[in-house]
Design a protein around this motif. Sequence first.
Motif, PDB file in Angstrom:
ATOM      1  N   LEU A  99       0.835  -1.202   0.000  1.00  0.00           N
ATOM      2  CA  LEU A  99       0.000   0.000   0.000  1.00  0.00           C
ATOM      3  C   LEU A  99       0.870   1.253   0.000  1.00  0.00           C
ATOM      4  N   GLU A 100       1.821   1.300   0.922  1.00  0.00           N
ATOM      5  CA  GLU A 100       2.672   2.483   1.041  1.00  0.00           C
ATOM      6  C   GLU A 100       3.514   2.690  -0.222  1.00  0.00           C
ATOM      7  N   GLU A 101       4.019   1.611  -0.818  1.00  0.00           N
ATOM      8  CA  GLU A 101       4.794   1.718  -2.054  1.00  0.00           C
ATOM      9  C   GLU A 101       3.959   2.282  -3.203  1.00  0.00           C
ATOM     10  N   ASN A 102       2.640   2.105  -3.124  1.00  0.00           N
ATOM     11  CA  ASN A 102       1.732   2.607  -4.164  1.00  0.00           C
ATOM     12  C   ASN A 102       1.084   3.928  -3.779  1.00  0.00           C
ATOM     13  N   GLY A 103       1.612   4.574  -2.762  1.00  0.00           N
ATOM     14  CA  GLY A 103       1.120   5.885  -2.359  1.00  0.00           C
ATOM     15  C   GLY A 103      -0.199   5.864  -1.614  1.00  0.00           C
ATOM     16  N   ILE A 104      -0.599   4.702  -1.107  1.00  0.00           N
ATOM     17  CA  ILE A 104      -1.838   4.588  -0.335  1.00  0.00           C
ATOM     18  C   ILE A 104      -1.493   4.764   1.139  1.00  0.00           C
ATOM     19  N   LYS A 105      -2.067   5.764   1.772  1.00  0.00           N
ATOM     20  CA  LYS A 105      -1.788   6.054   3.177  1.00  0.00           C
ATOM     21  C   LYS A 105      -2.478   5.030   4.077  1.00  0.00           C
ATOM     22  N   VAL A 106      -1.715   4.437   4.988  1.00  0.00           N
ATOM     23  CA  VAL A 106      -2.303   3.596   6.034  1.00  0.00           C
ATOM     24  C   VAL A 106      -2.719   4.557   7.148  1.00  0.00           C
ATOM     25  N   ASN A 107      -4.028   4.662   7.346  1.00  0.00           N
ATOM     26  CA  ASN A 107      -4.555   5.634   8.307  1.00  0.00           C
ATOM     27  C   ASN A 107      -4.314   5.234   9.742  1.00  0.00           C
ATOM     28  N   SER A 108      -4.292   3.917  10.001  1.00  0.00           N
ATOM     29  CA  SER A 108      -4.128   3.459  11.371  1.00  0.00           C
ATOM     30  C   SER A 108      -3.697   2.008  11.367  1.00  0.00           C
ATOM     31  N   GLU A 109      -2.916   1.629  12.355  1.00  0.00           N
ATOM     32  CA  GLU A 109      -2.549   0.233  12.590  1.00  0.00           C
ATOM     33  C   GLU A 109      -2.880  -0.051  14.038  1.00  0.00           C
ATOM     34  N   LEU A 110      -3.783  -1.020  14.263  1.00  0.00           N
ATOM     35  CA  LEU A 110      -4.267  -1.275  15.622  1.00  0.00           C
ATOM     36  C   LEU A 110      -4.217  -2.754  15.965  1.00  0.00           C
ATOM     37  N   ASP A 111      -3.892  -3.012  17.217  1.00  0.00           N
ATOM     38  CA  ASP A 111      -3.967  -4.356  17.783  1.00  0.00           C
ATOM     39  C   ASP A 111      -5.215  -4.376  18.652  1.00  0.00           C
ATOM     40  N   HIS A 112      -6.245  -5.082  18.203  1.00  0.00           N
ATOM     41  CA  HIS A 112      -7.519  -5.118  18.926  1.00  0.00           C
ATOM     42  C   HIS A 112      -7.569  -6.213  19.988  1.00  0.00           C
ATOM     43  N   GLY A 113      -6.519  -6.986  20.107  1.00  0.00           N
ATOM     44  CA  GLY A 113      -6.512  -8.101  21.039  1.00  0.00           C
ATOM     45  C   GLY A 113      -6.936  -9.396  20.376  1.00  0.00           C
ATOM     46  N   PHE A 114      -7.957  -9.358  19.564  1.00  0.00           N
ATOM     47  CA  PHE A 114      -8.416 -10.548  18.840  1.00  0.00           C
ATOM     48  C   PHE A 114      -7.907 -10.546  17.398  1.00  0.00           C
ATOM     49  N   CYS A 115      -7.531  -9.367  16.890  1.00  0.00           N
ATOM     50  CA  CYS A 115      -6.954  -9.259  15.550  1.00  0.00           C
ATOM     51  C   CYS A 115      -6.041  -8.047  15.495  1.00  0.00           C
ATOM     52  N   HIS A 116      -5.103  -8.065  14.555  1.00  0.00           N
ATOM     53  CA  HIS A 116      -4.207  -6.944  14.291  1.00  0.00           C
ATOM     54  C   HIS A 116      -4.612  -6.385  12.932  1.00  0.00           C
ATOM     55  N   SER A 117      -4.825  -5.083  12.844  1.00  0.00           N
ATOM     56  CA  SER A 117      -5.429  -4.484  11.658  1.00  0.00           C
ATOM     57  C   SER A 117      -4.673  -3.277  11.150  1.00  0.00           C
ATOM     58  N   ILE A 118      -4.777  -3.075   9.826  1.00  0.00           N
ATOM     59  CA  ILE A 118      -4.397  -1.804   9.222  1.00  0.00           C
ATOM     60  C   ILE A 118      -5.621  -1.265   8.498  1.00  0.00           C
ATOM     61  N   TYR A 119      -5.789   0.047   8.552  1.00  0.00           N
ATOM     62  CA  TYR A 119      -6.940   0.709   7.949  1.00  0.00           C
ATOM     63  C   TYR A 119      -6.452   1.678   6.876  1.00  0.00           C
ATOM     64  N   PHE A 120      -7.139   1.686   5.749  1.00  0.00           N
ATOM     65  CA  PHE A 120      -6.771   2.548   4.635  1.00  0.00           C
ATOM     66  C   PHE A 120      -8.030   2.812   3.815  1.00  0.00           C
ATOM     67  N   GLU A 121      -7.894   3.614   2.779  1.00  0.00           N
ATOM     68  CA  GLU A 121      -9.055   3.987   1.967  1.00  0.00           C
ATOM     69  C   GLU A 121      -8.830   3.633   0.508  1.00  0.00           C
ATOM     70  N   ASP A 122      -9.868   3.122  -0.111  1.00  0.00           N
ATOM     71  CA  ASP A 122      -9.893   2.930  -1.560  1.00  0.00           C
ATOM     72  C   ASP A 122      -9.780   4.330  -2.170  1.00  0.00           C
ATOM     73  N   PRO A 123      -8.686   4.629  -2.893  1.00  0.00           N
ATOM     74  CA  PRO A 123      -8.503   5.991  -3.403  1.00  0.00           C
ATOM     75  C   PRO A 123      -9.448   6.365  -4.536  1.00  0.00           C
ATOM     76  N   VAL A 124     -10.094   5.390  -5.150  1.00  0.00           N
ATOM     77  CA  VAL A 124     -10.997   5.658  -6.264  1.00  0.00           C
ATOM     78  C   VAL A 124     -12.408   5.922  -5.767  1.00  0.00           C
ATOM     79  N   ASN A 125     -12.897   5.035  -4.875  1.00  0.00           N
ATOM     80  CA  ASN A 125     -14.301   5.055  -4.467  1.00  0.00           C
ATOM     81  C   ASN A 125     -14.529   5.513  -3.035  1.00  0.00           C
ATOM     82  N   LYS A 126     -13.465   5.837  -2.326  1.00  0.00           N
ATOM     83  CA  LYS A 126     -13.521   6.375  -0.960  1.00  0.00           C
ATOM     84  C   LYS A 126     -14.175   5.400   0.026  1.00  0.00           C
ATOM     85  N   ILE A 127     -13.955   4.098  -0.180  1.00  0.00           N
ATOM     86  CA  ILE A 127     -14.478   3.080   0.727  1.00  0.00           C
ATOM     87  C   ILE A 127     -13.418   2.812   1.791  1.00  0.00           C
ATOM     88  N   ALA A 128     -13.803   2.871   3.056  1.00  0.00           N
ATOM     89  CA  ALA A 128     -12.880   2.562   4.148  1.00  0.00           C
ATOM     90  C   ALA A 128     -12.653   1.050   4.169  1.00  0.00           C
TER      91      ALA A 128
END
Length: 180
Positions: A99-128
């Motif tokens: 994602l980062e190599e393609n210029g897509i910003k990772v908005n957040s990286e979180l450890d929820h305890g049950f899963c580890h997640s990264i959050y980003f946005e579809d740059p075309v359609n603005k879908i989280a």
Amino acid sequence: MAFVTNDMEETVKFYNGVLGFPIVVTLQLPDPDPFPGAVPGNLAGSRHYFFRISEQDTIAFFEFKDVEIAADNSLLGAGNHLAITVPSEGELQHAKSVLEENGIKVNSELDHGFCHSIYFEDPVNKIALEFATWQHPCDVAQPFLQDSEPVPAALAAIGADVYGEHLLQYTPDGHGGADR
């Protein structure tokens, strides 16, 4: 999940080219709408493409070229975000790098305890979007239960004894429950 795009070309470039999801269905729907009333909108003449996101799941898009895509789909009741499972922590970190190599910003990286997640946005359609890898079974035998006051239907479905046995005693903090 089926979403709407106004640019299928750019949607394919992102979902297939950047995220690596194979295109498994391409449809050009006829005019008039072949499924009137089945789903919202007039599908006449639209493209409908499906991308494989797991062994059994796809994300699909209808192309409506003359539709303006809202800046925040969640405000339309279209869902808050789409979470997609990746098989391992290594693959999650690889996805983050791609994602980062393609210029897509990772908005957040979180450890929820049950899963580890990264959050980003579809740059075309603005879908989280979220990529997540499981860290806990989250199944019937080992549920991940943190709500100390579950709604009655959930308590009845899980059972009070099981709920009490598996109830966690911390508030999710995005750092894996370091305060446990």
